[in-house]
Motif scaffolding. Structure first.
Motif, mmCIF file in Angstrom:
data_model
loop_
_atom_site.group_PDB
_atom_site.id
_atom_site.type_symbol
_atom_site.label_atom_id
_atom_site.label_comp_id
_atom_site.label_asym_id
_atom_site.label_seq_id
_atom_site.Cartn_x
_atom_site.Cartn_y
_atom_site.Cartn_z
ATOM 1 N N VAL A 95 20.109 12.797 -5.850
ATOM 2 C CA VAL A 95 19.813 13.305 -7.194
ATOM 3 C C VAL A 95 18.410 12.897 -7.632
ATOM 4 O O VAL A 95 17.743 13.612 -8.389
ATOM 5 C CB VAL A 95 20.858 12.790 -8.203
ATOM 6 N N PHE A 96 17.932 11.756 -7.130
ATOM 7 C CA PHE A 96 16.637 11.225 -7.548
ATOM 8 C C PHE A 96 15.473 11.775 -6.723
ATOM 9 O O PHE A 96 14.332 11.365 -6.907
ATOM 10 C CB PHE A 96 16.648 9.699 -7.456
ATOM 11 N N ILE A 97 15.784 12.707 -5.793
ATOM 12 C CA ILE A 97 14.737 13.311 -4.969
ATOM 13 C C ILE A 97 14.769 14.819 -5.188
ATOM 14 O O ILE A 97 15.753 15.483 -4.856
ATOM 15 C CB ILE A 97 14.953 12.999 -3.471
ATOM 16 N N SER A 98 13.705 15.358 -5.747
ATOM 17 C CA SER A 98 13.674 16.779 -6.098
ATOM 18 C C SER A 98 13.296 17.681 -4.931
ATOM 19 O O SER A 98 13.638 18.859 -4.907
ATOM 20 C CB SER A 98 12.691 17.010 -7.255
ATOM 21 N N SER A 99 12.612 17.154 -3.945
ATOM 22 C CA SER A 99 12.134 17.971 -2.829
ATOM 23 C C SER A 99 13.281 18.464 -1.950
ATOM 24 O O SER A 99 14.278 17.756 -1.736
ATOM 25 C CB SER A 99 11.162 17.161 -1.964
ATOM 26 N N ASN A 100 13.127 19.669 -1.400
ATOM 27 C CA ASN A 100 14.105 20.195 -0.452
ATOM 28 C C ASN A 100 14.097 19.418 0.859
ATOM 29 O O ASN A 100 15.051 19.500 1.641
ATOM 30 C CB ASN A 100 13.832 21.672 -0.161
ATOM 31 N N ARG A 101 13.041 18.659 1.088
ATOM 32 C CA ARG A 101 12.948 17.843 2.294
ATOM 33 C C ARG A 101 13.854 16.620 2.235
ATOM 34 O O ARG A 101 13.962 15.865 3.202
ATOM 35 C CB ARG A 101 11.494 17.390 2.512
ATOM 36 N N LYS A 102 14.516 16.423 1.106
ATOM 37 C CA LYS A 102 15.417 15.275 0.952
ATOM 38 C C LYS A 102 16.557 15.315 1.969
ATOM 39 O O LYS A 102 17.133 14.278 2.320
ATOM 40 C CB LYS A 102 15.988 15.227 -0.458
ATOM 41 N N TRP A 103 16.890 16.512 2.453
ATOM 42 C CA TRP A 103 17.994 16.637 3.406
ATOM 43 C C TRP A 103 17.665 15.976 4.727
ATOM 44 O O TRP A 103 18.584 15.619 5.490
ATOM 45 C CB TRP A 103 18.350 18.105 3.600
ATOM 46 N N GLU A 104 16.382 15.781 5.022
ATOM 47 C CA GLU A 104 16.002 15.063 6.236
ATOM 48 C C GLU A 104 16.475 13.610 6.154
ATOM 49 O O GLU A 104 16.944 13.032 7.140
ATOM 50 C CB GLU A 104 14.487 15.116 6.446
ATOM 51 N N ILE A 105 16.352 13.016 4.969
ATOM 52 C CA ILE A 105 16.814 11.644 4.770
ATOM 53 C C ILE A 105 18.330 11.584 4.851
ATOM 54 O O ILE A 105 18.908 10.649 5.407
ATOM 55 C CB ILE A 105 16.325 11.095 3.408
ATOM 56 N N TYR A 106 18.979 12.591 4.285
ATOM 57 C CA TYR A 106 20.439 12.640 4.308
ATOM 58 C C TYR A 106 20.957 12.754 5.739
ATOM 59 O O TYR A 106 21.960 12.131 6.098
ATOM 60 C CB TYR A 106 20.914 13.827 3.477
ATOM 61 N N GLU A 107 20.270 13.529 6.561
ATOM 62 C CA GLU A 107 20.654 13.665 7.963
ATOM 63 C C GLU A 107 20.487 12.346 8.699
ATOM 64 O O GLU A 107 21.285 12.010 9.584
ATOM 65 C CB GLU A 107 19.816 14.754 8.631
ATOM 66 N N LEU A 108 19.453 11.594 8.345
ATOM 67 C CA LEU A 108 19.267 10.277 8.955
ATOM 68 C C LEU A 108 20.420 9.354 8.577
ATOM 69 O O LEU A 108 20.952 8.624 9.428
ATOM 70 C CB LEU A 108 17.931 9.672 8.506
ATOM 71 N N ALA A 109 20.808 9.385 7.303
ATOM 72 C CA ALA A 109 21.940 8.578 6.849
ATOM 73 C C ALA A 109 23.205 8.963 7.607
ATOM 74 O O ALA A 109 23.988 8.102 8.037
ATOM 75 C CB ALA A 109 22.144 8.746 5.347
ATOM 76 N N PHE A 110 23.417 10.272 7.772
ATOM 77 C CA PHE A 110 24.564 10.788 8.517
ATOM 78 C C PHE A 110 24.596 10.199 9.922
ATOM 79 O O PHE A 110 25.629 9.700 10.398
ATOM 80 C CB PHE A 110 24.468 12.322 8.577
#
Length: 222
Positions: A188-203
């Motif tokens: 929620v605190f990241i507005s960029s669409n590139r935030k999903w790259e971080i989410y994939e790393l967490a995954f």
């Protein structure tokens, strides 16, 4: 709960805290740096996802061959399927090494891939992006079932426990579920669409932890 975590789990969660902390900071102070450096294609974050997915795959393959003589066909099918899925995920993450080895995409992928790359998750069929349909919506549904519903059913119903153990399905500890939920909320605190790259790393990191030490860790013993 923190005292119950292994050293590896603590280090992995600390790693994710740093990754998300820096991501939130850059996304809110220098969005261009976040997009073009921090989460850039083939950068640290994306490469990290591929590495952890690959390690998970190799871990499962090792267990498959190590316990092959001691397990039945259902167990072999389950763990081999998971190993192949995560190997596929690692390959897709780096477009199967296309950019690393400077391999040009075929005409088919240039015409039907949203990024002109040799991978499936960026393919476009008509007006539908495969990434949005399968790798976002379907995967989200599967994660909800796996992380939130299956752990309850596994603990409550013996037939669910027997089925999961039979097919070598690792069951999450609650700290795995909680960490996923926290990572999801932090987006929620990241507005960029590139935030999903971080989410994939967490995954990729959290699933490696799940495979290393699931609730039903006995499925990985002879």
């Amino acid at each position: 709960m923190i005292n119950l975590l292994t050293r590896t789990e603590k280090l992995a969660y600390l790693f994710l805290i740093i990754i998300f902390g820096l991501g939130i900071y850059f996304a809110n102070t220098d969005l261009q740096y976040f997009d073009e450096v921090y989460t850039v294609e083939d950068g640290f974050v994306e490469s990290g996802s591929a590495i952890f997915l690959f390690i998970s795959s190799m871990l499962l393959f090792v267990r498959f061959f190590k316990l092959f003589k001691h397990k039945n066909s259902f167990w072999k099918f389950g763990i081999l399927a998971l190993a192949l899925v995560f190997f596929f995920g690692a390959g897709e993450e780096i477009s199967w090494g296309q950019r690393i080895f400077n391999v040009e995409s075929s005409e088919y992928f240039l015409e039907n891939n949203a990024q002109g790359e040799t991978n499936l998750h960026n393919m476009v069929v008509g007006e539908t992006k495969i990434n949005k349909l399968i790798f976002s919506q379907v995967l989200t549904f599967i994660l909800i079932i796996y992380l939130l519903i299956t752990p309850f059913l596994y603990r409550k119903y013996k037939w669910v426990k027997n089925l999961a153990d039979k097919f070598a399905v690792p069951i999450v500890h609650w700290h795995h579920t909680i960490s996923f939920l926290i990572c999801t909320l932090l987006l929620v605190f990241i507005s960029s669409n590139r935030k999903w790259e971080i989410y994939e790393l967490a995954f990729s990191v959290i699933f490696l932890l799940i495979f290393m030490k699931p609730l039903n860790k006995e499925i990985y013993t002879s």
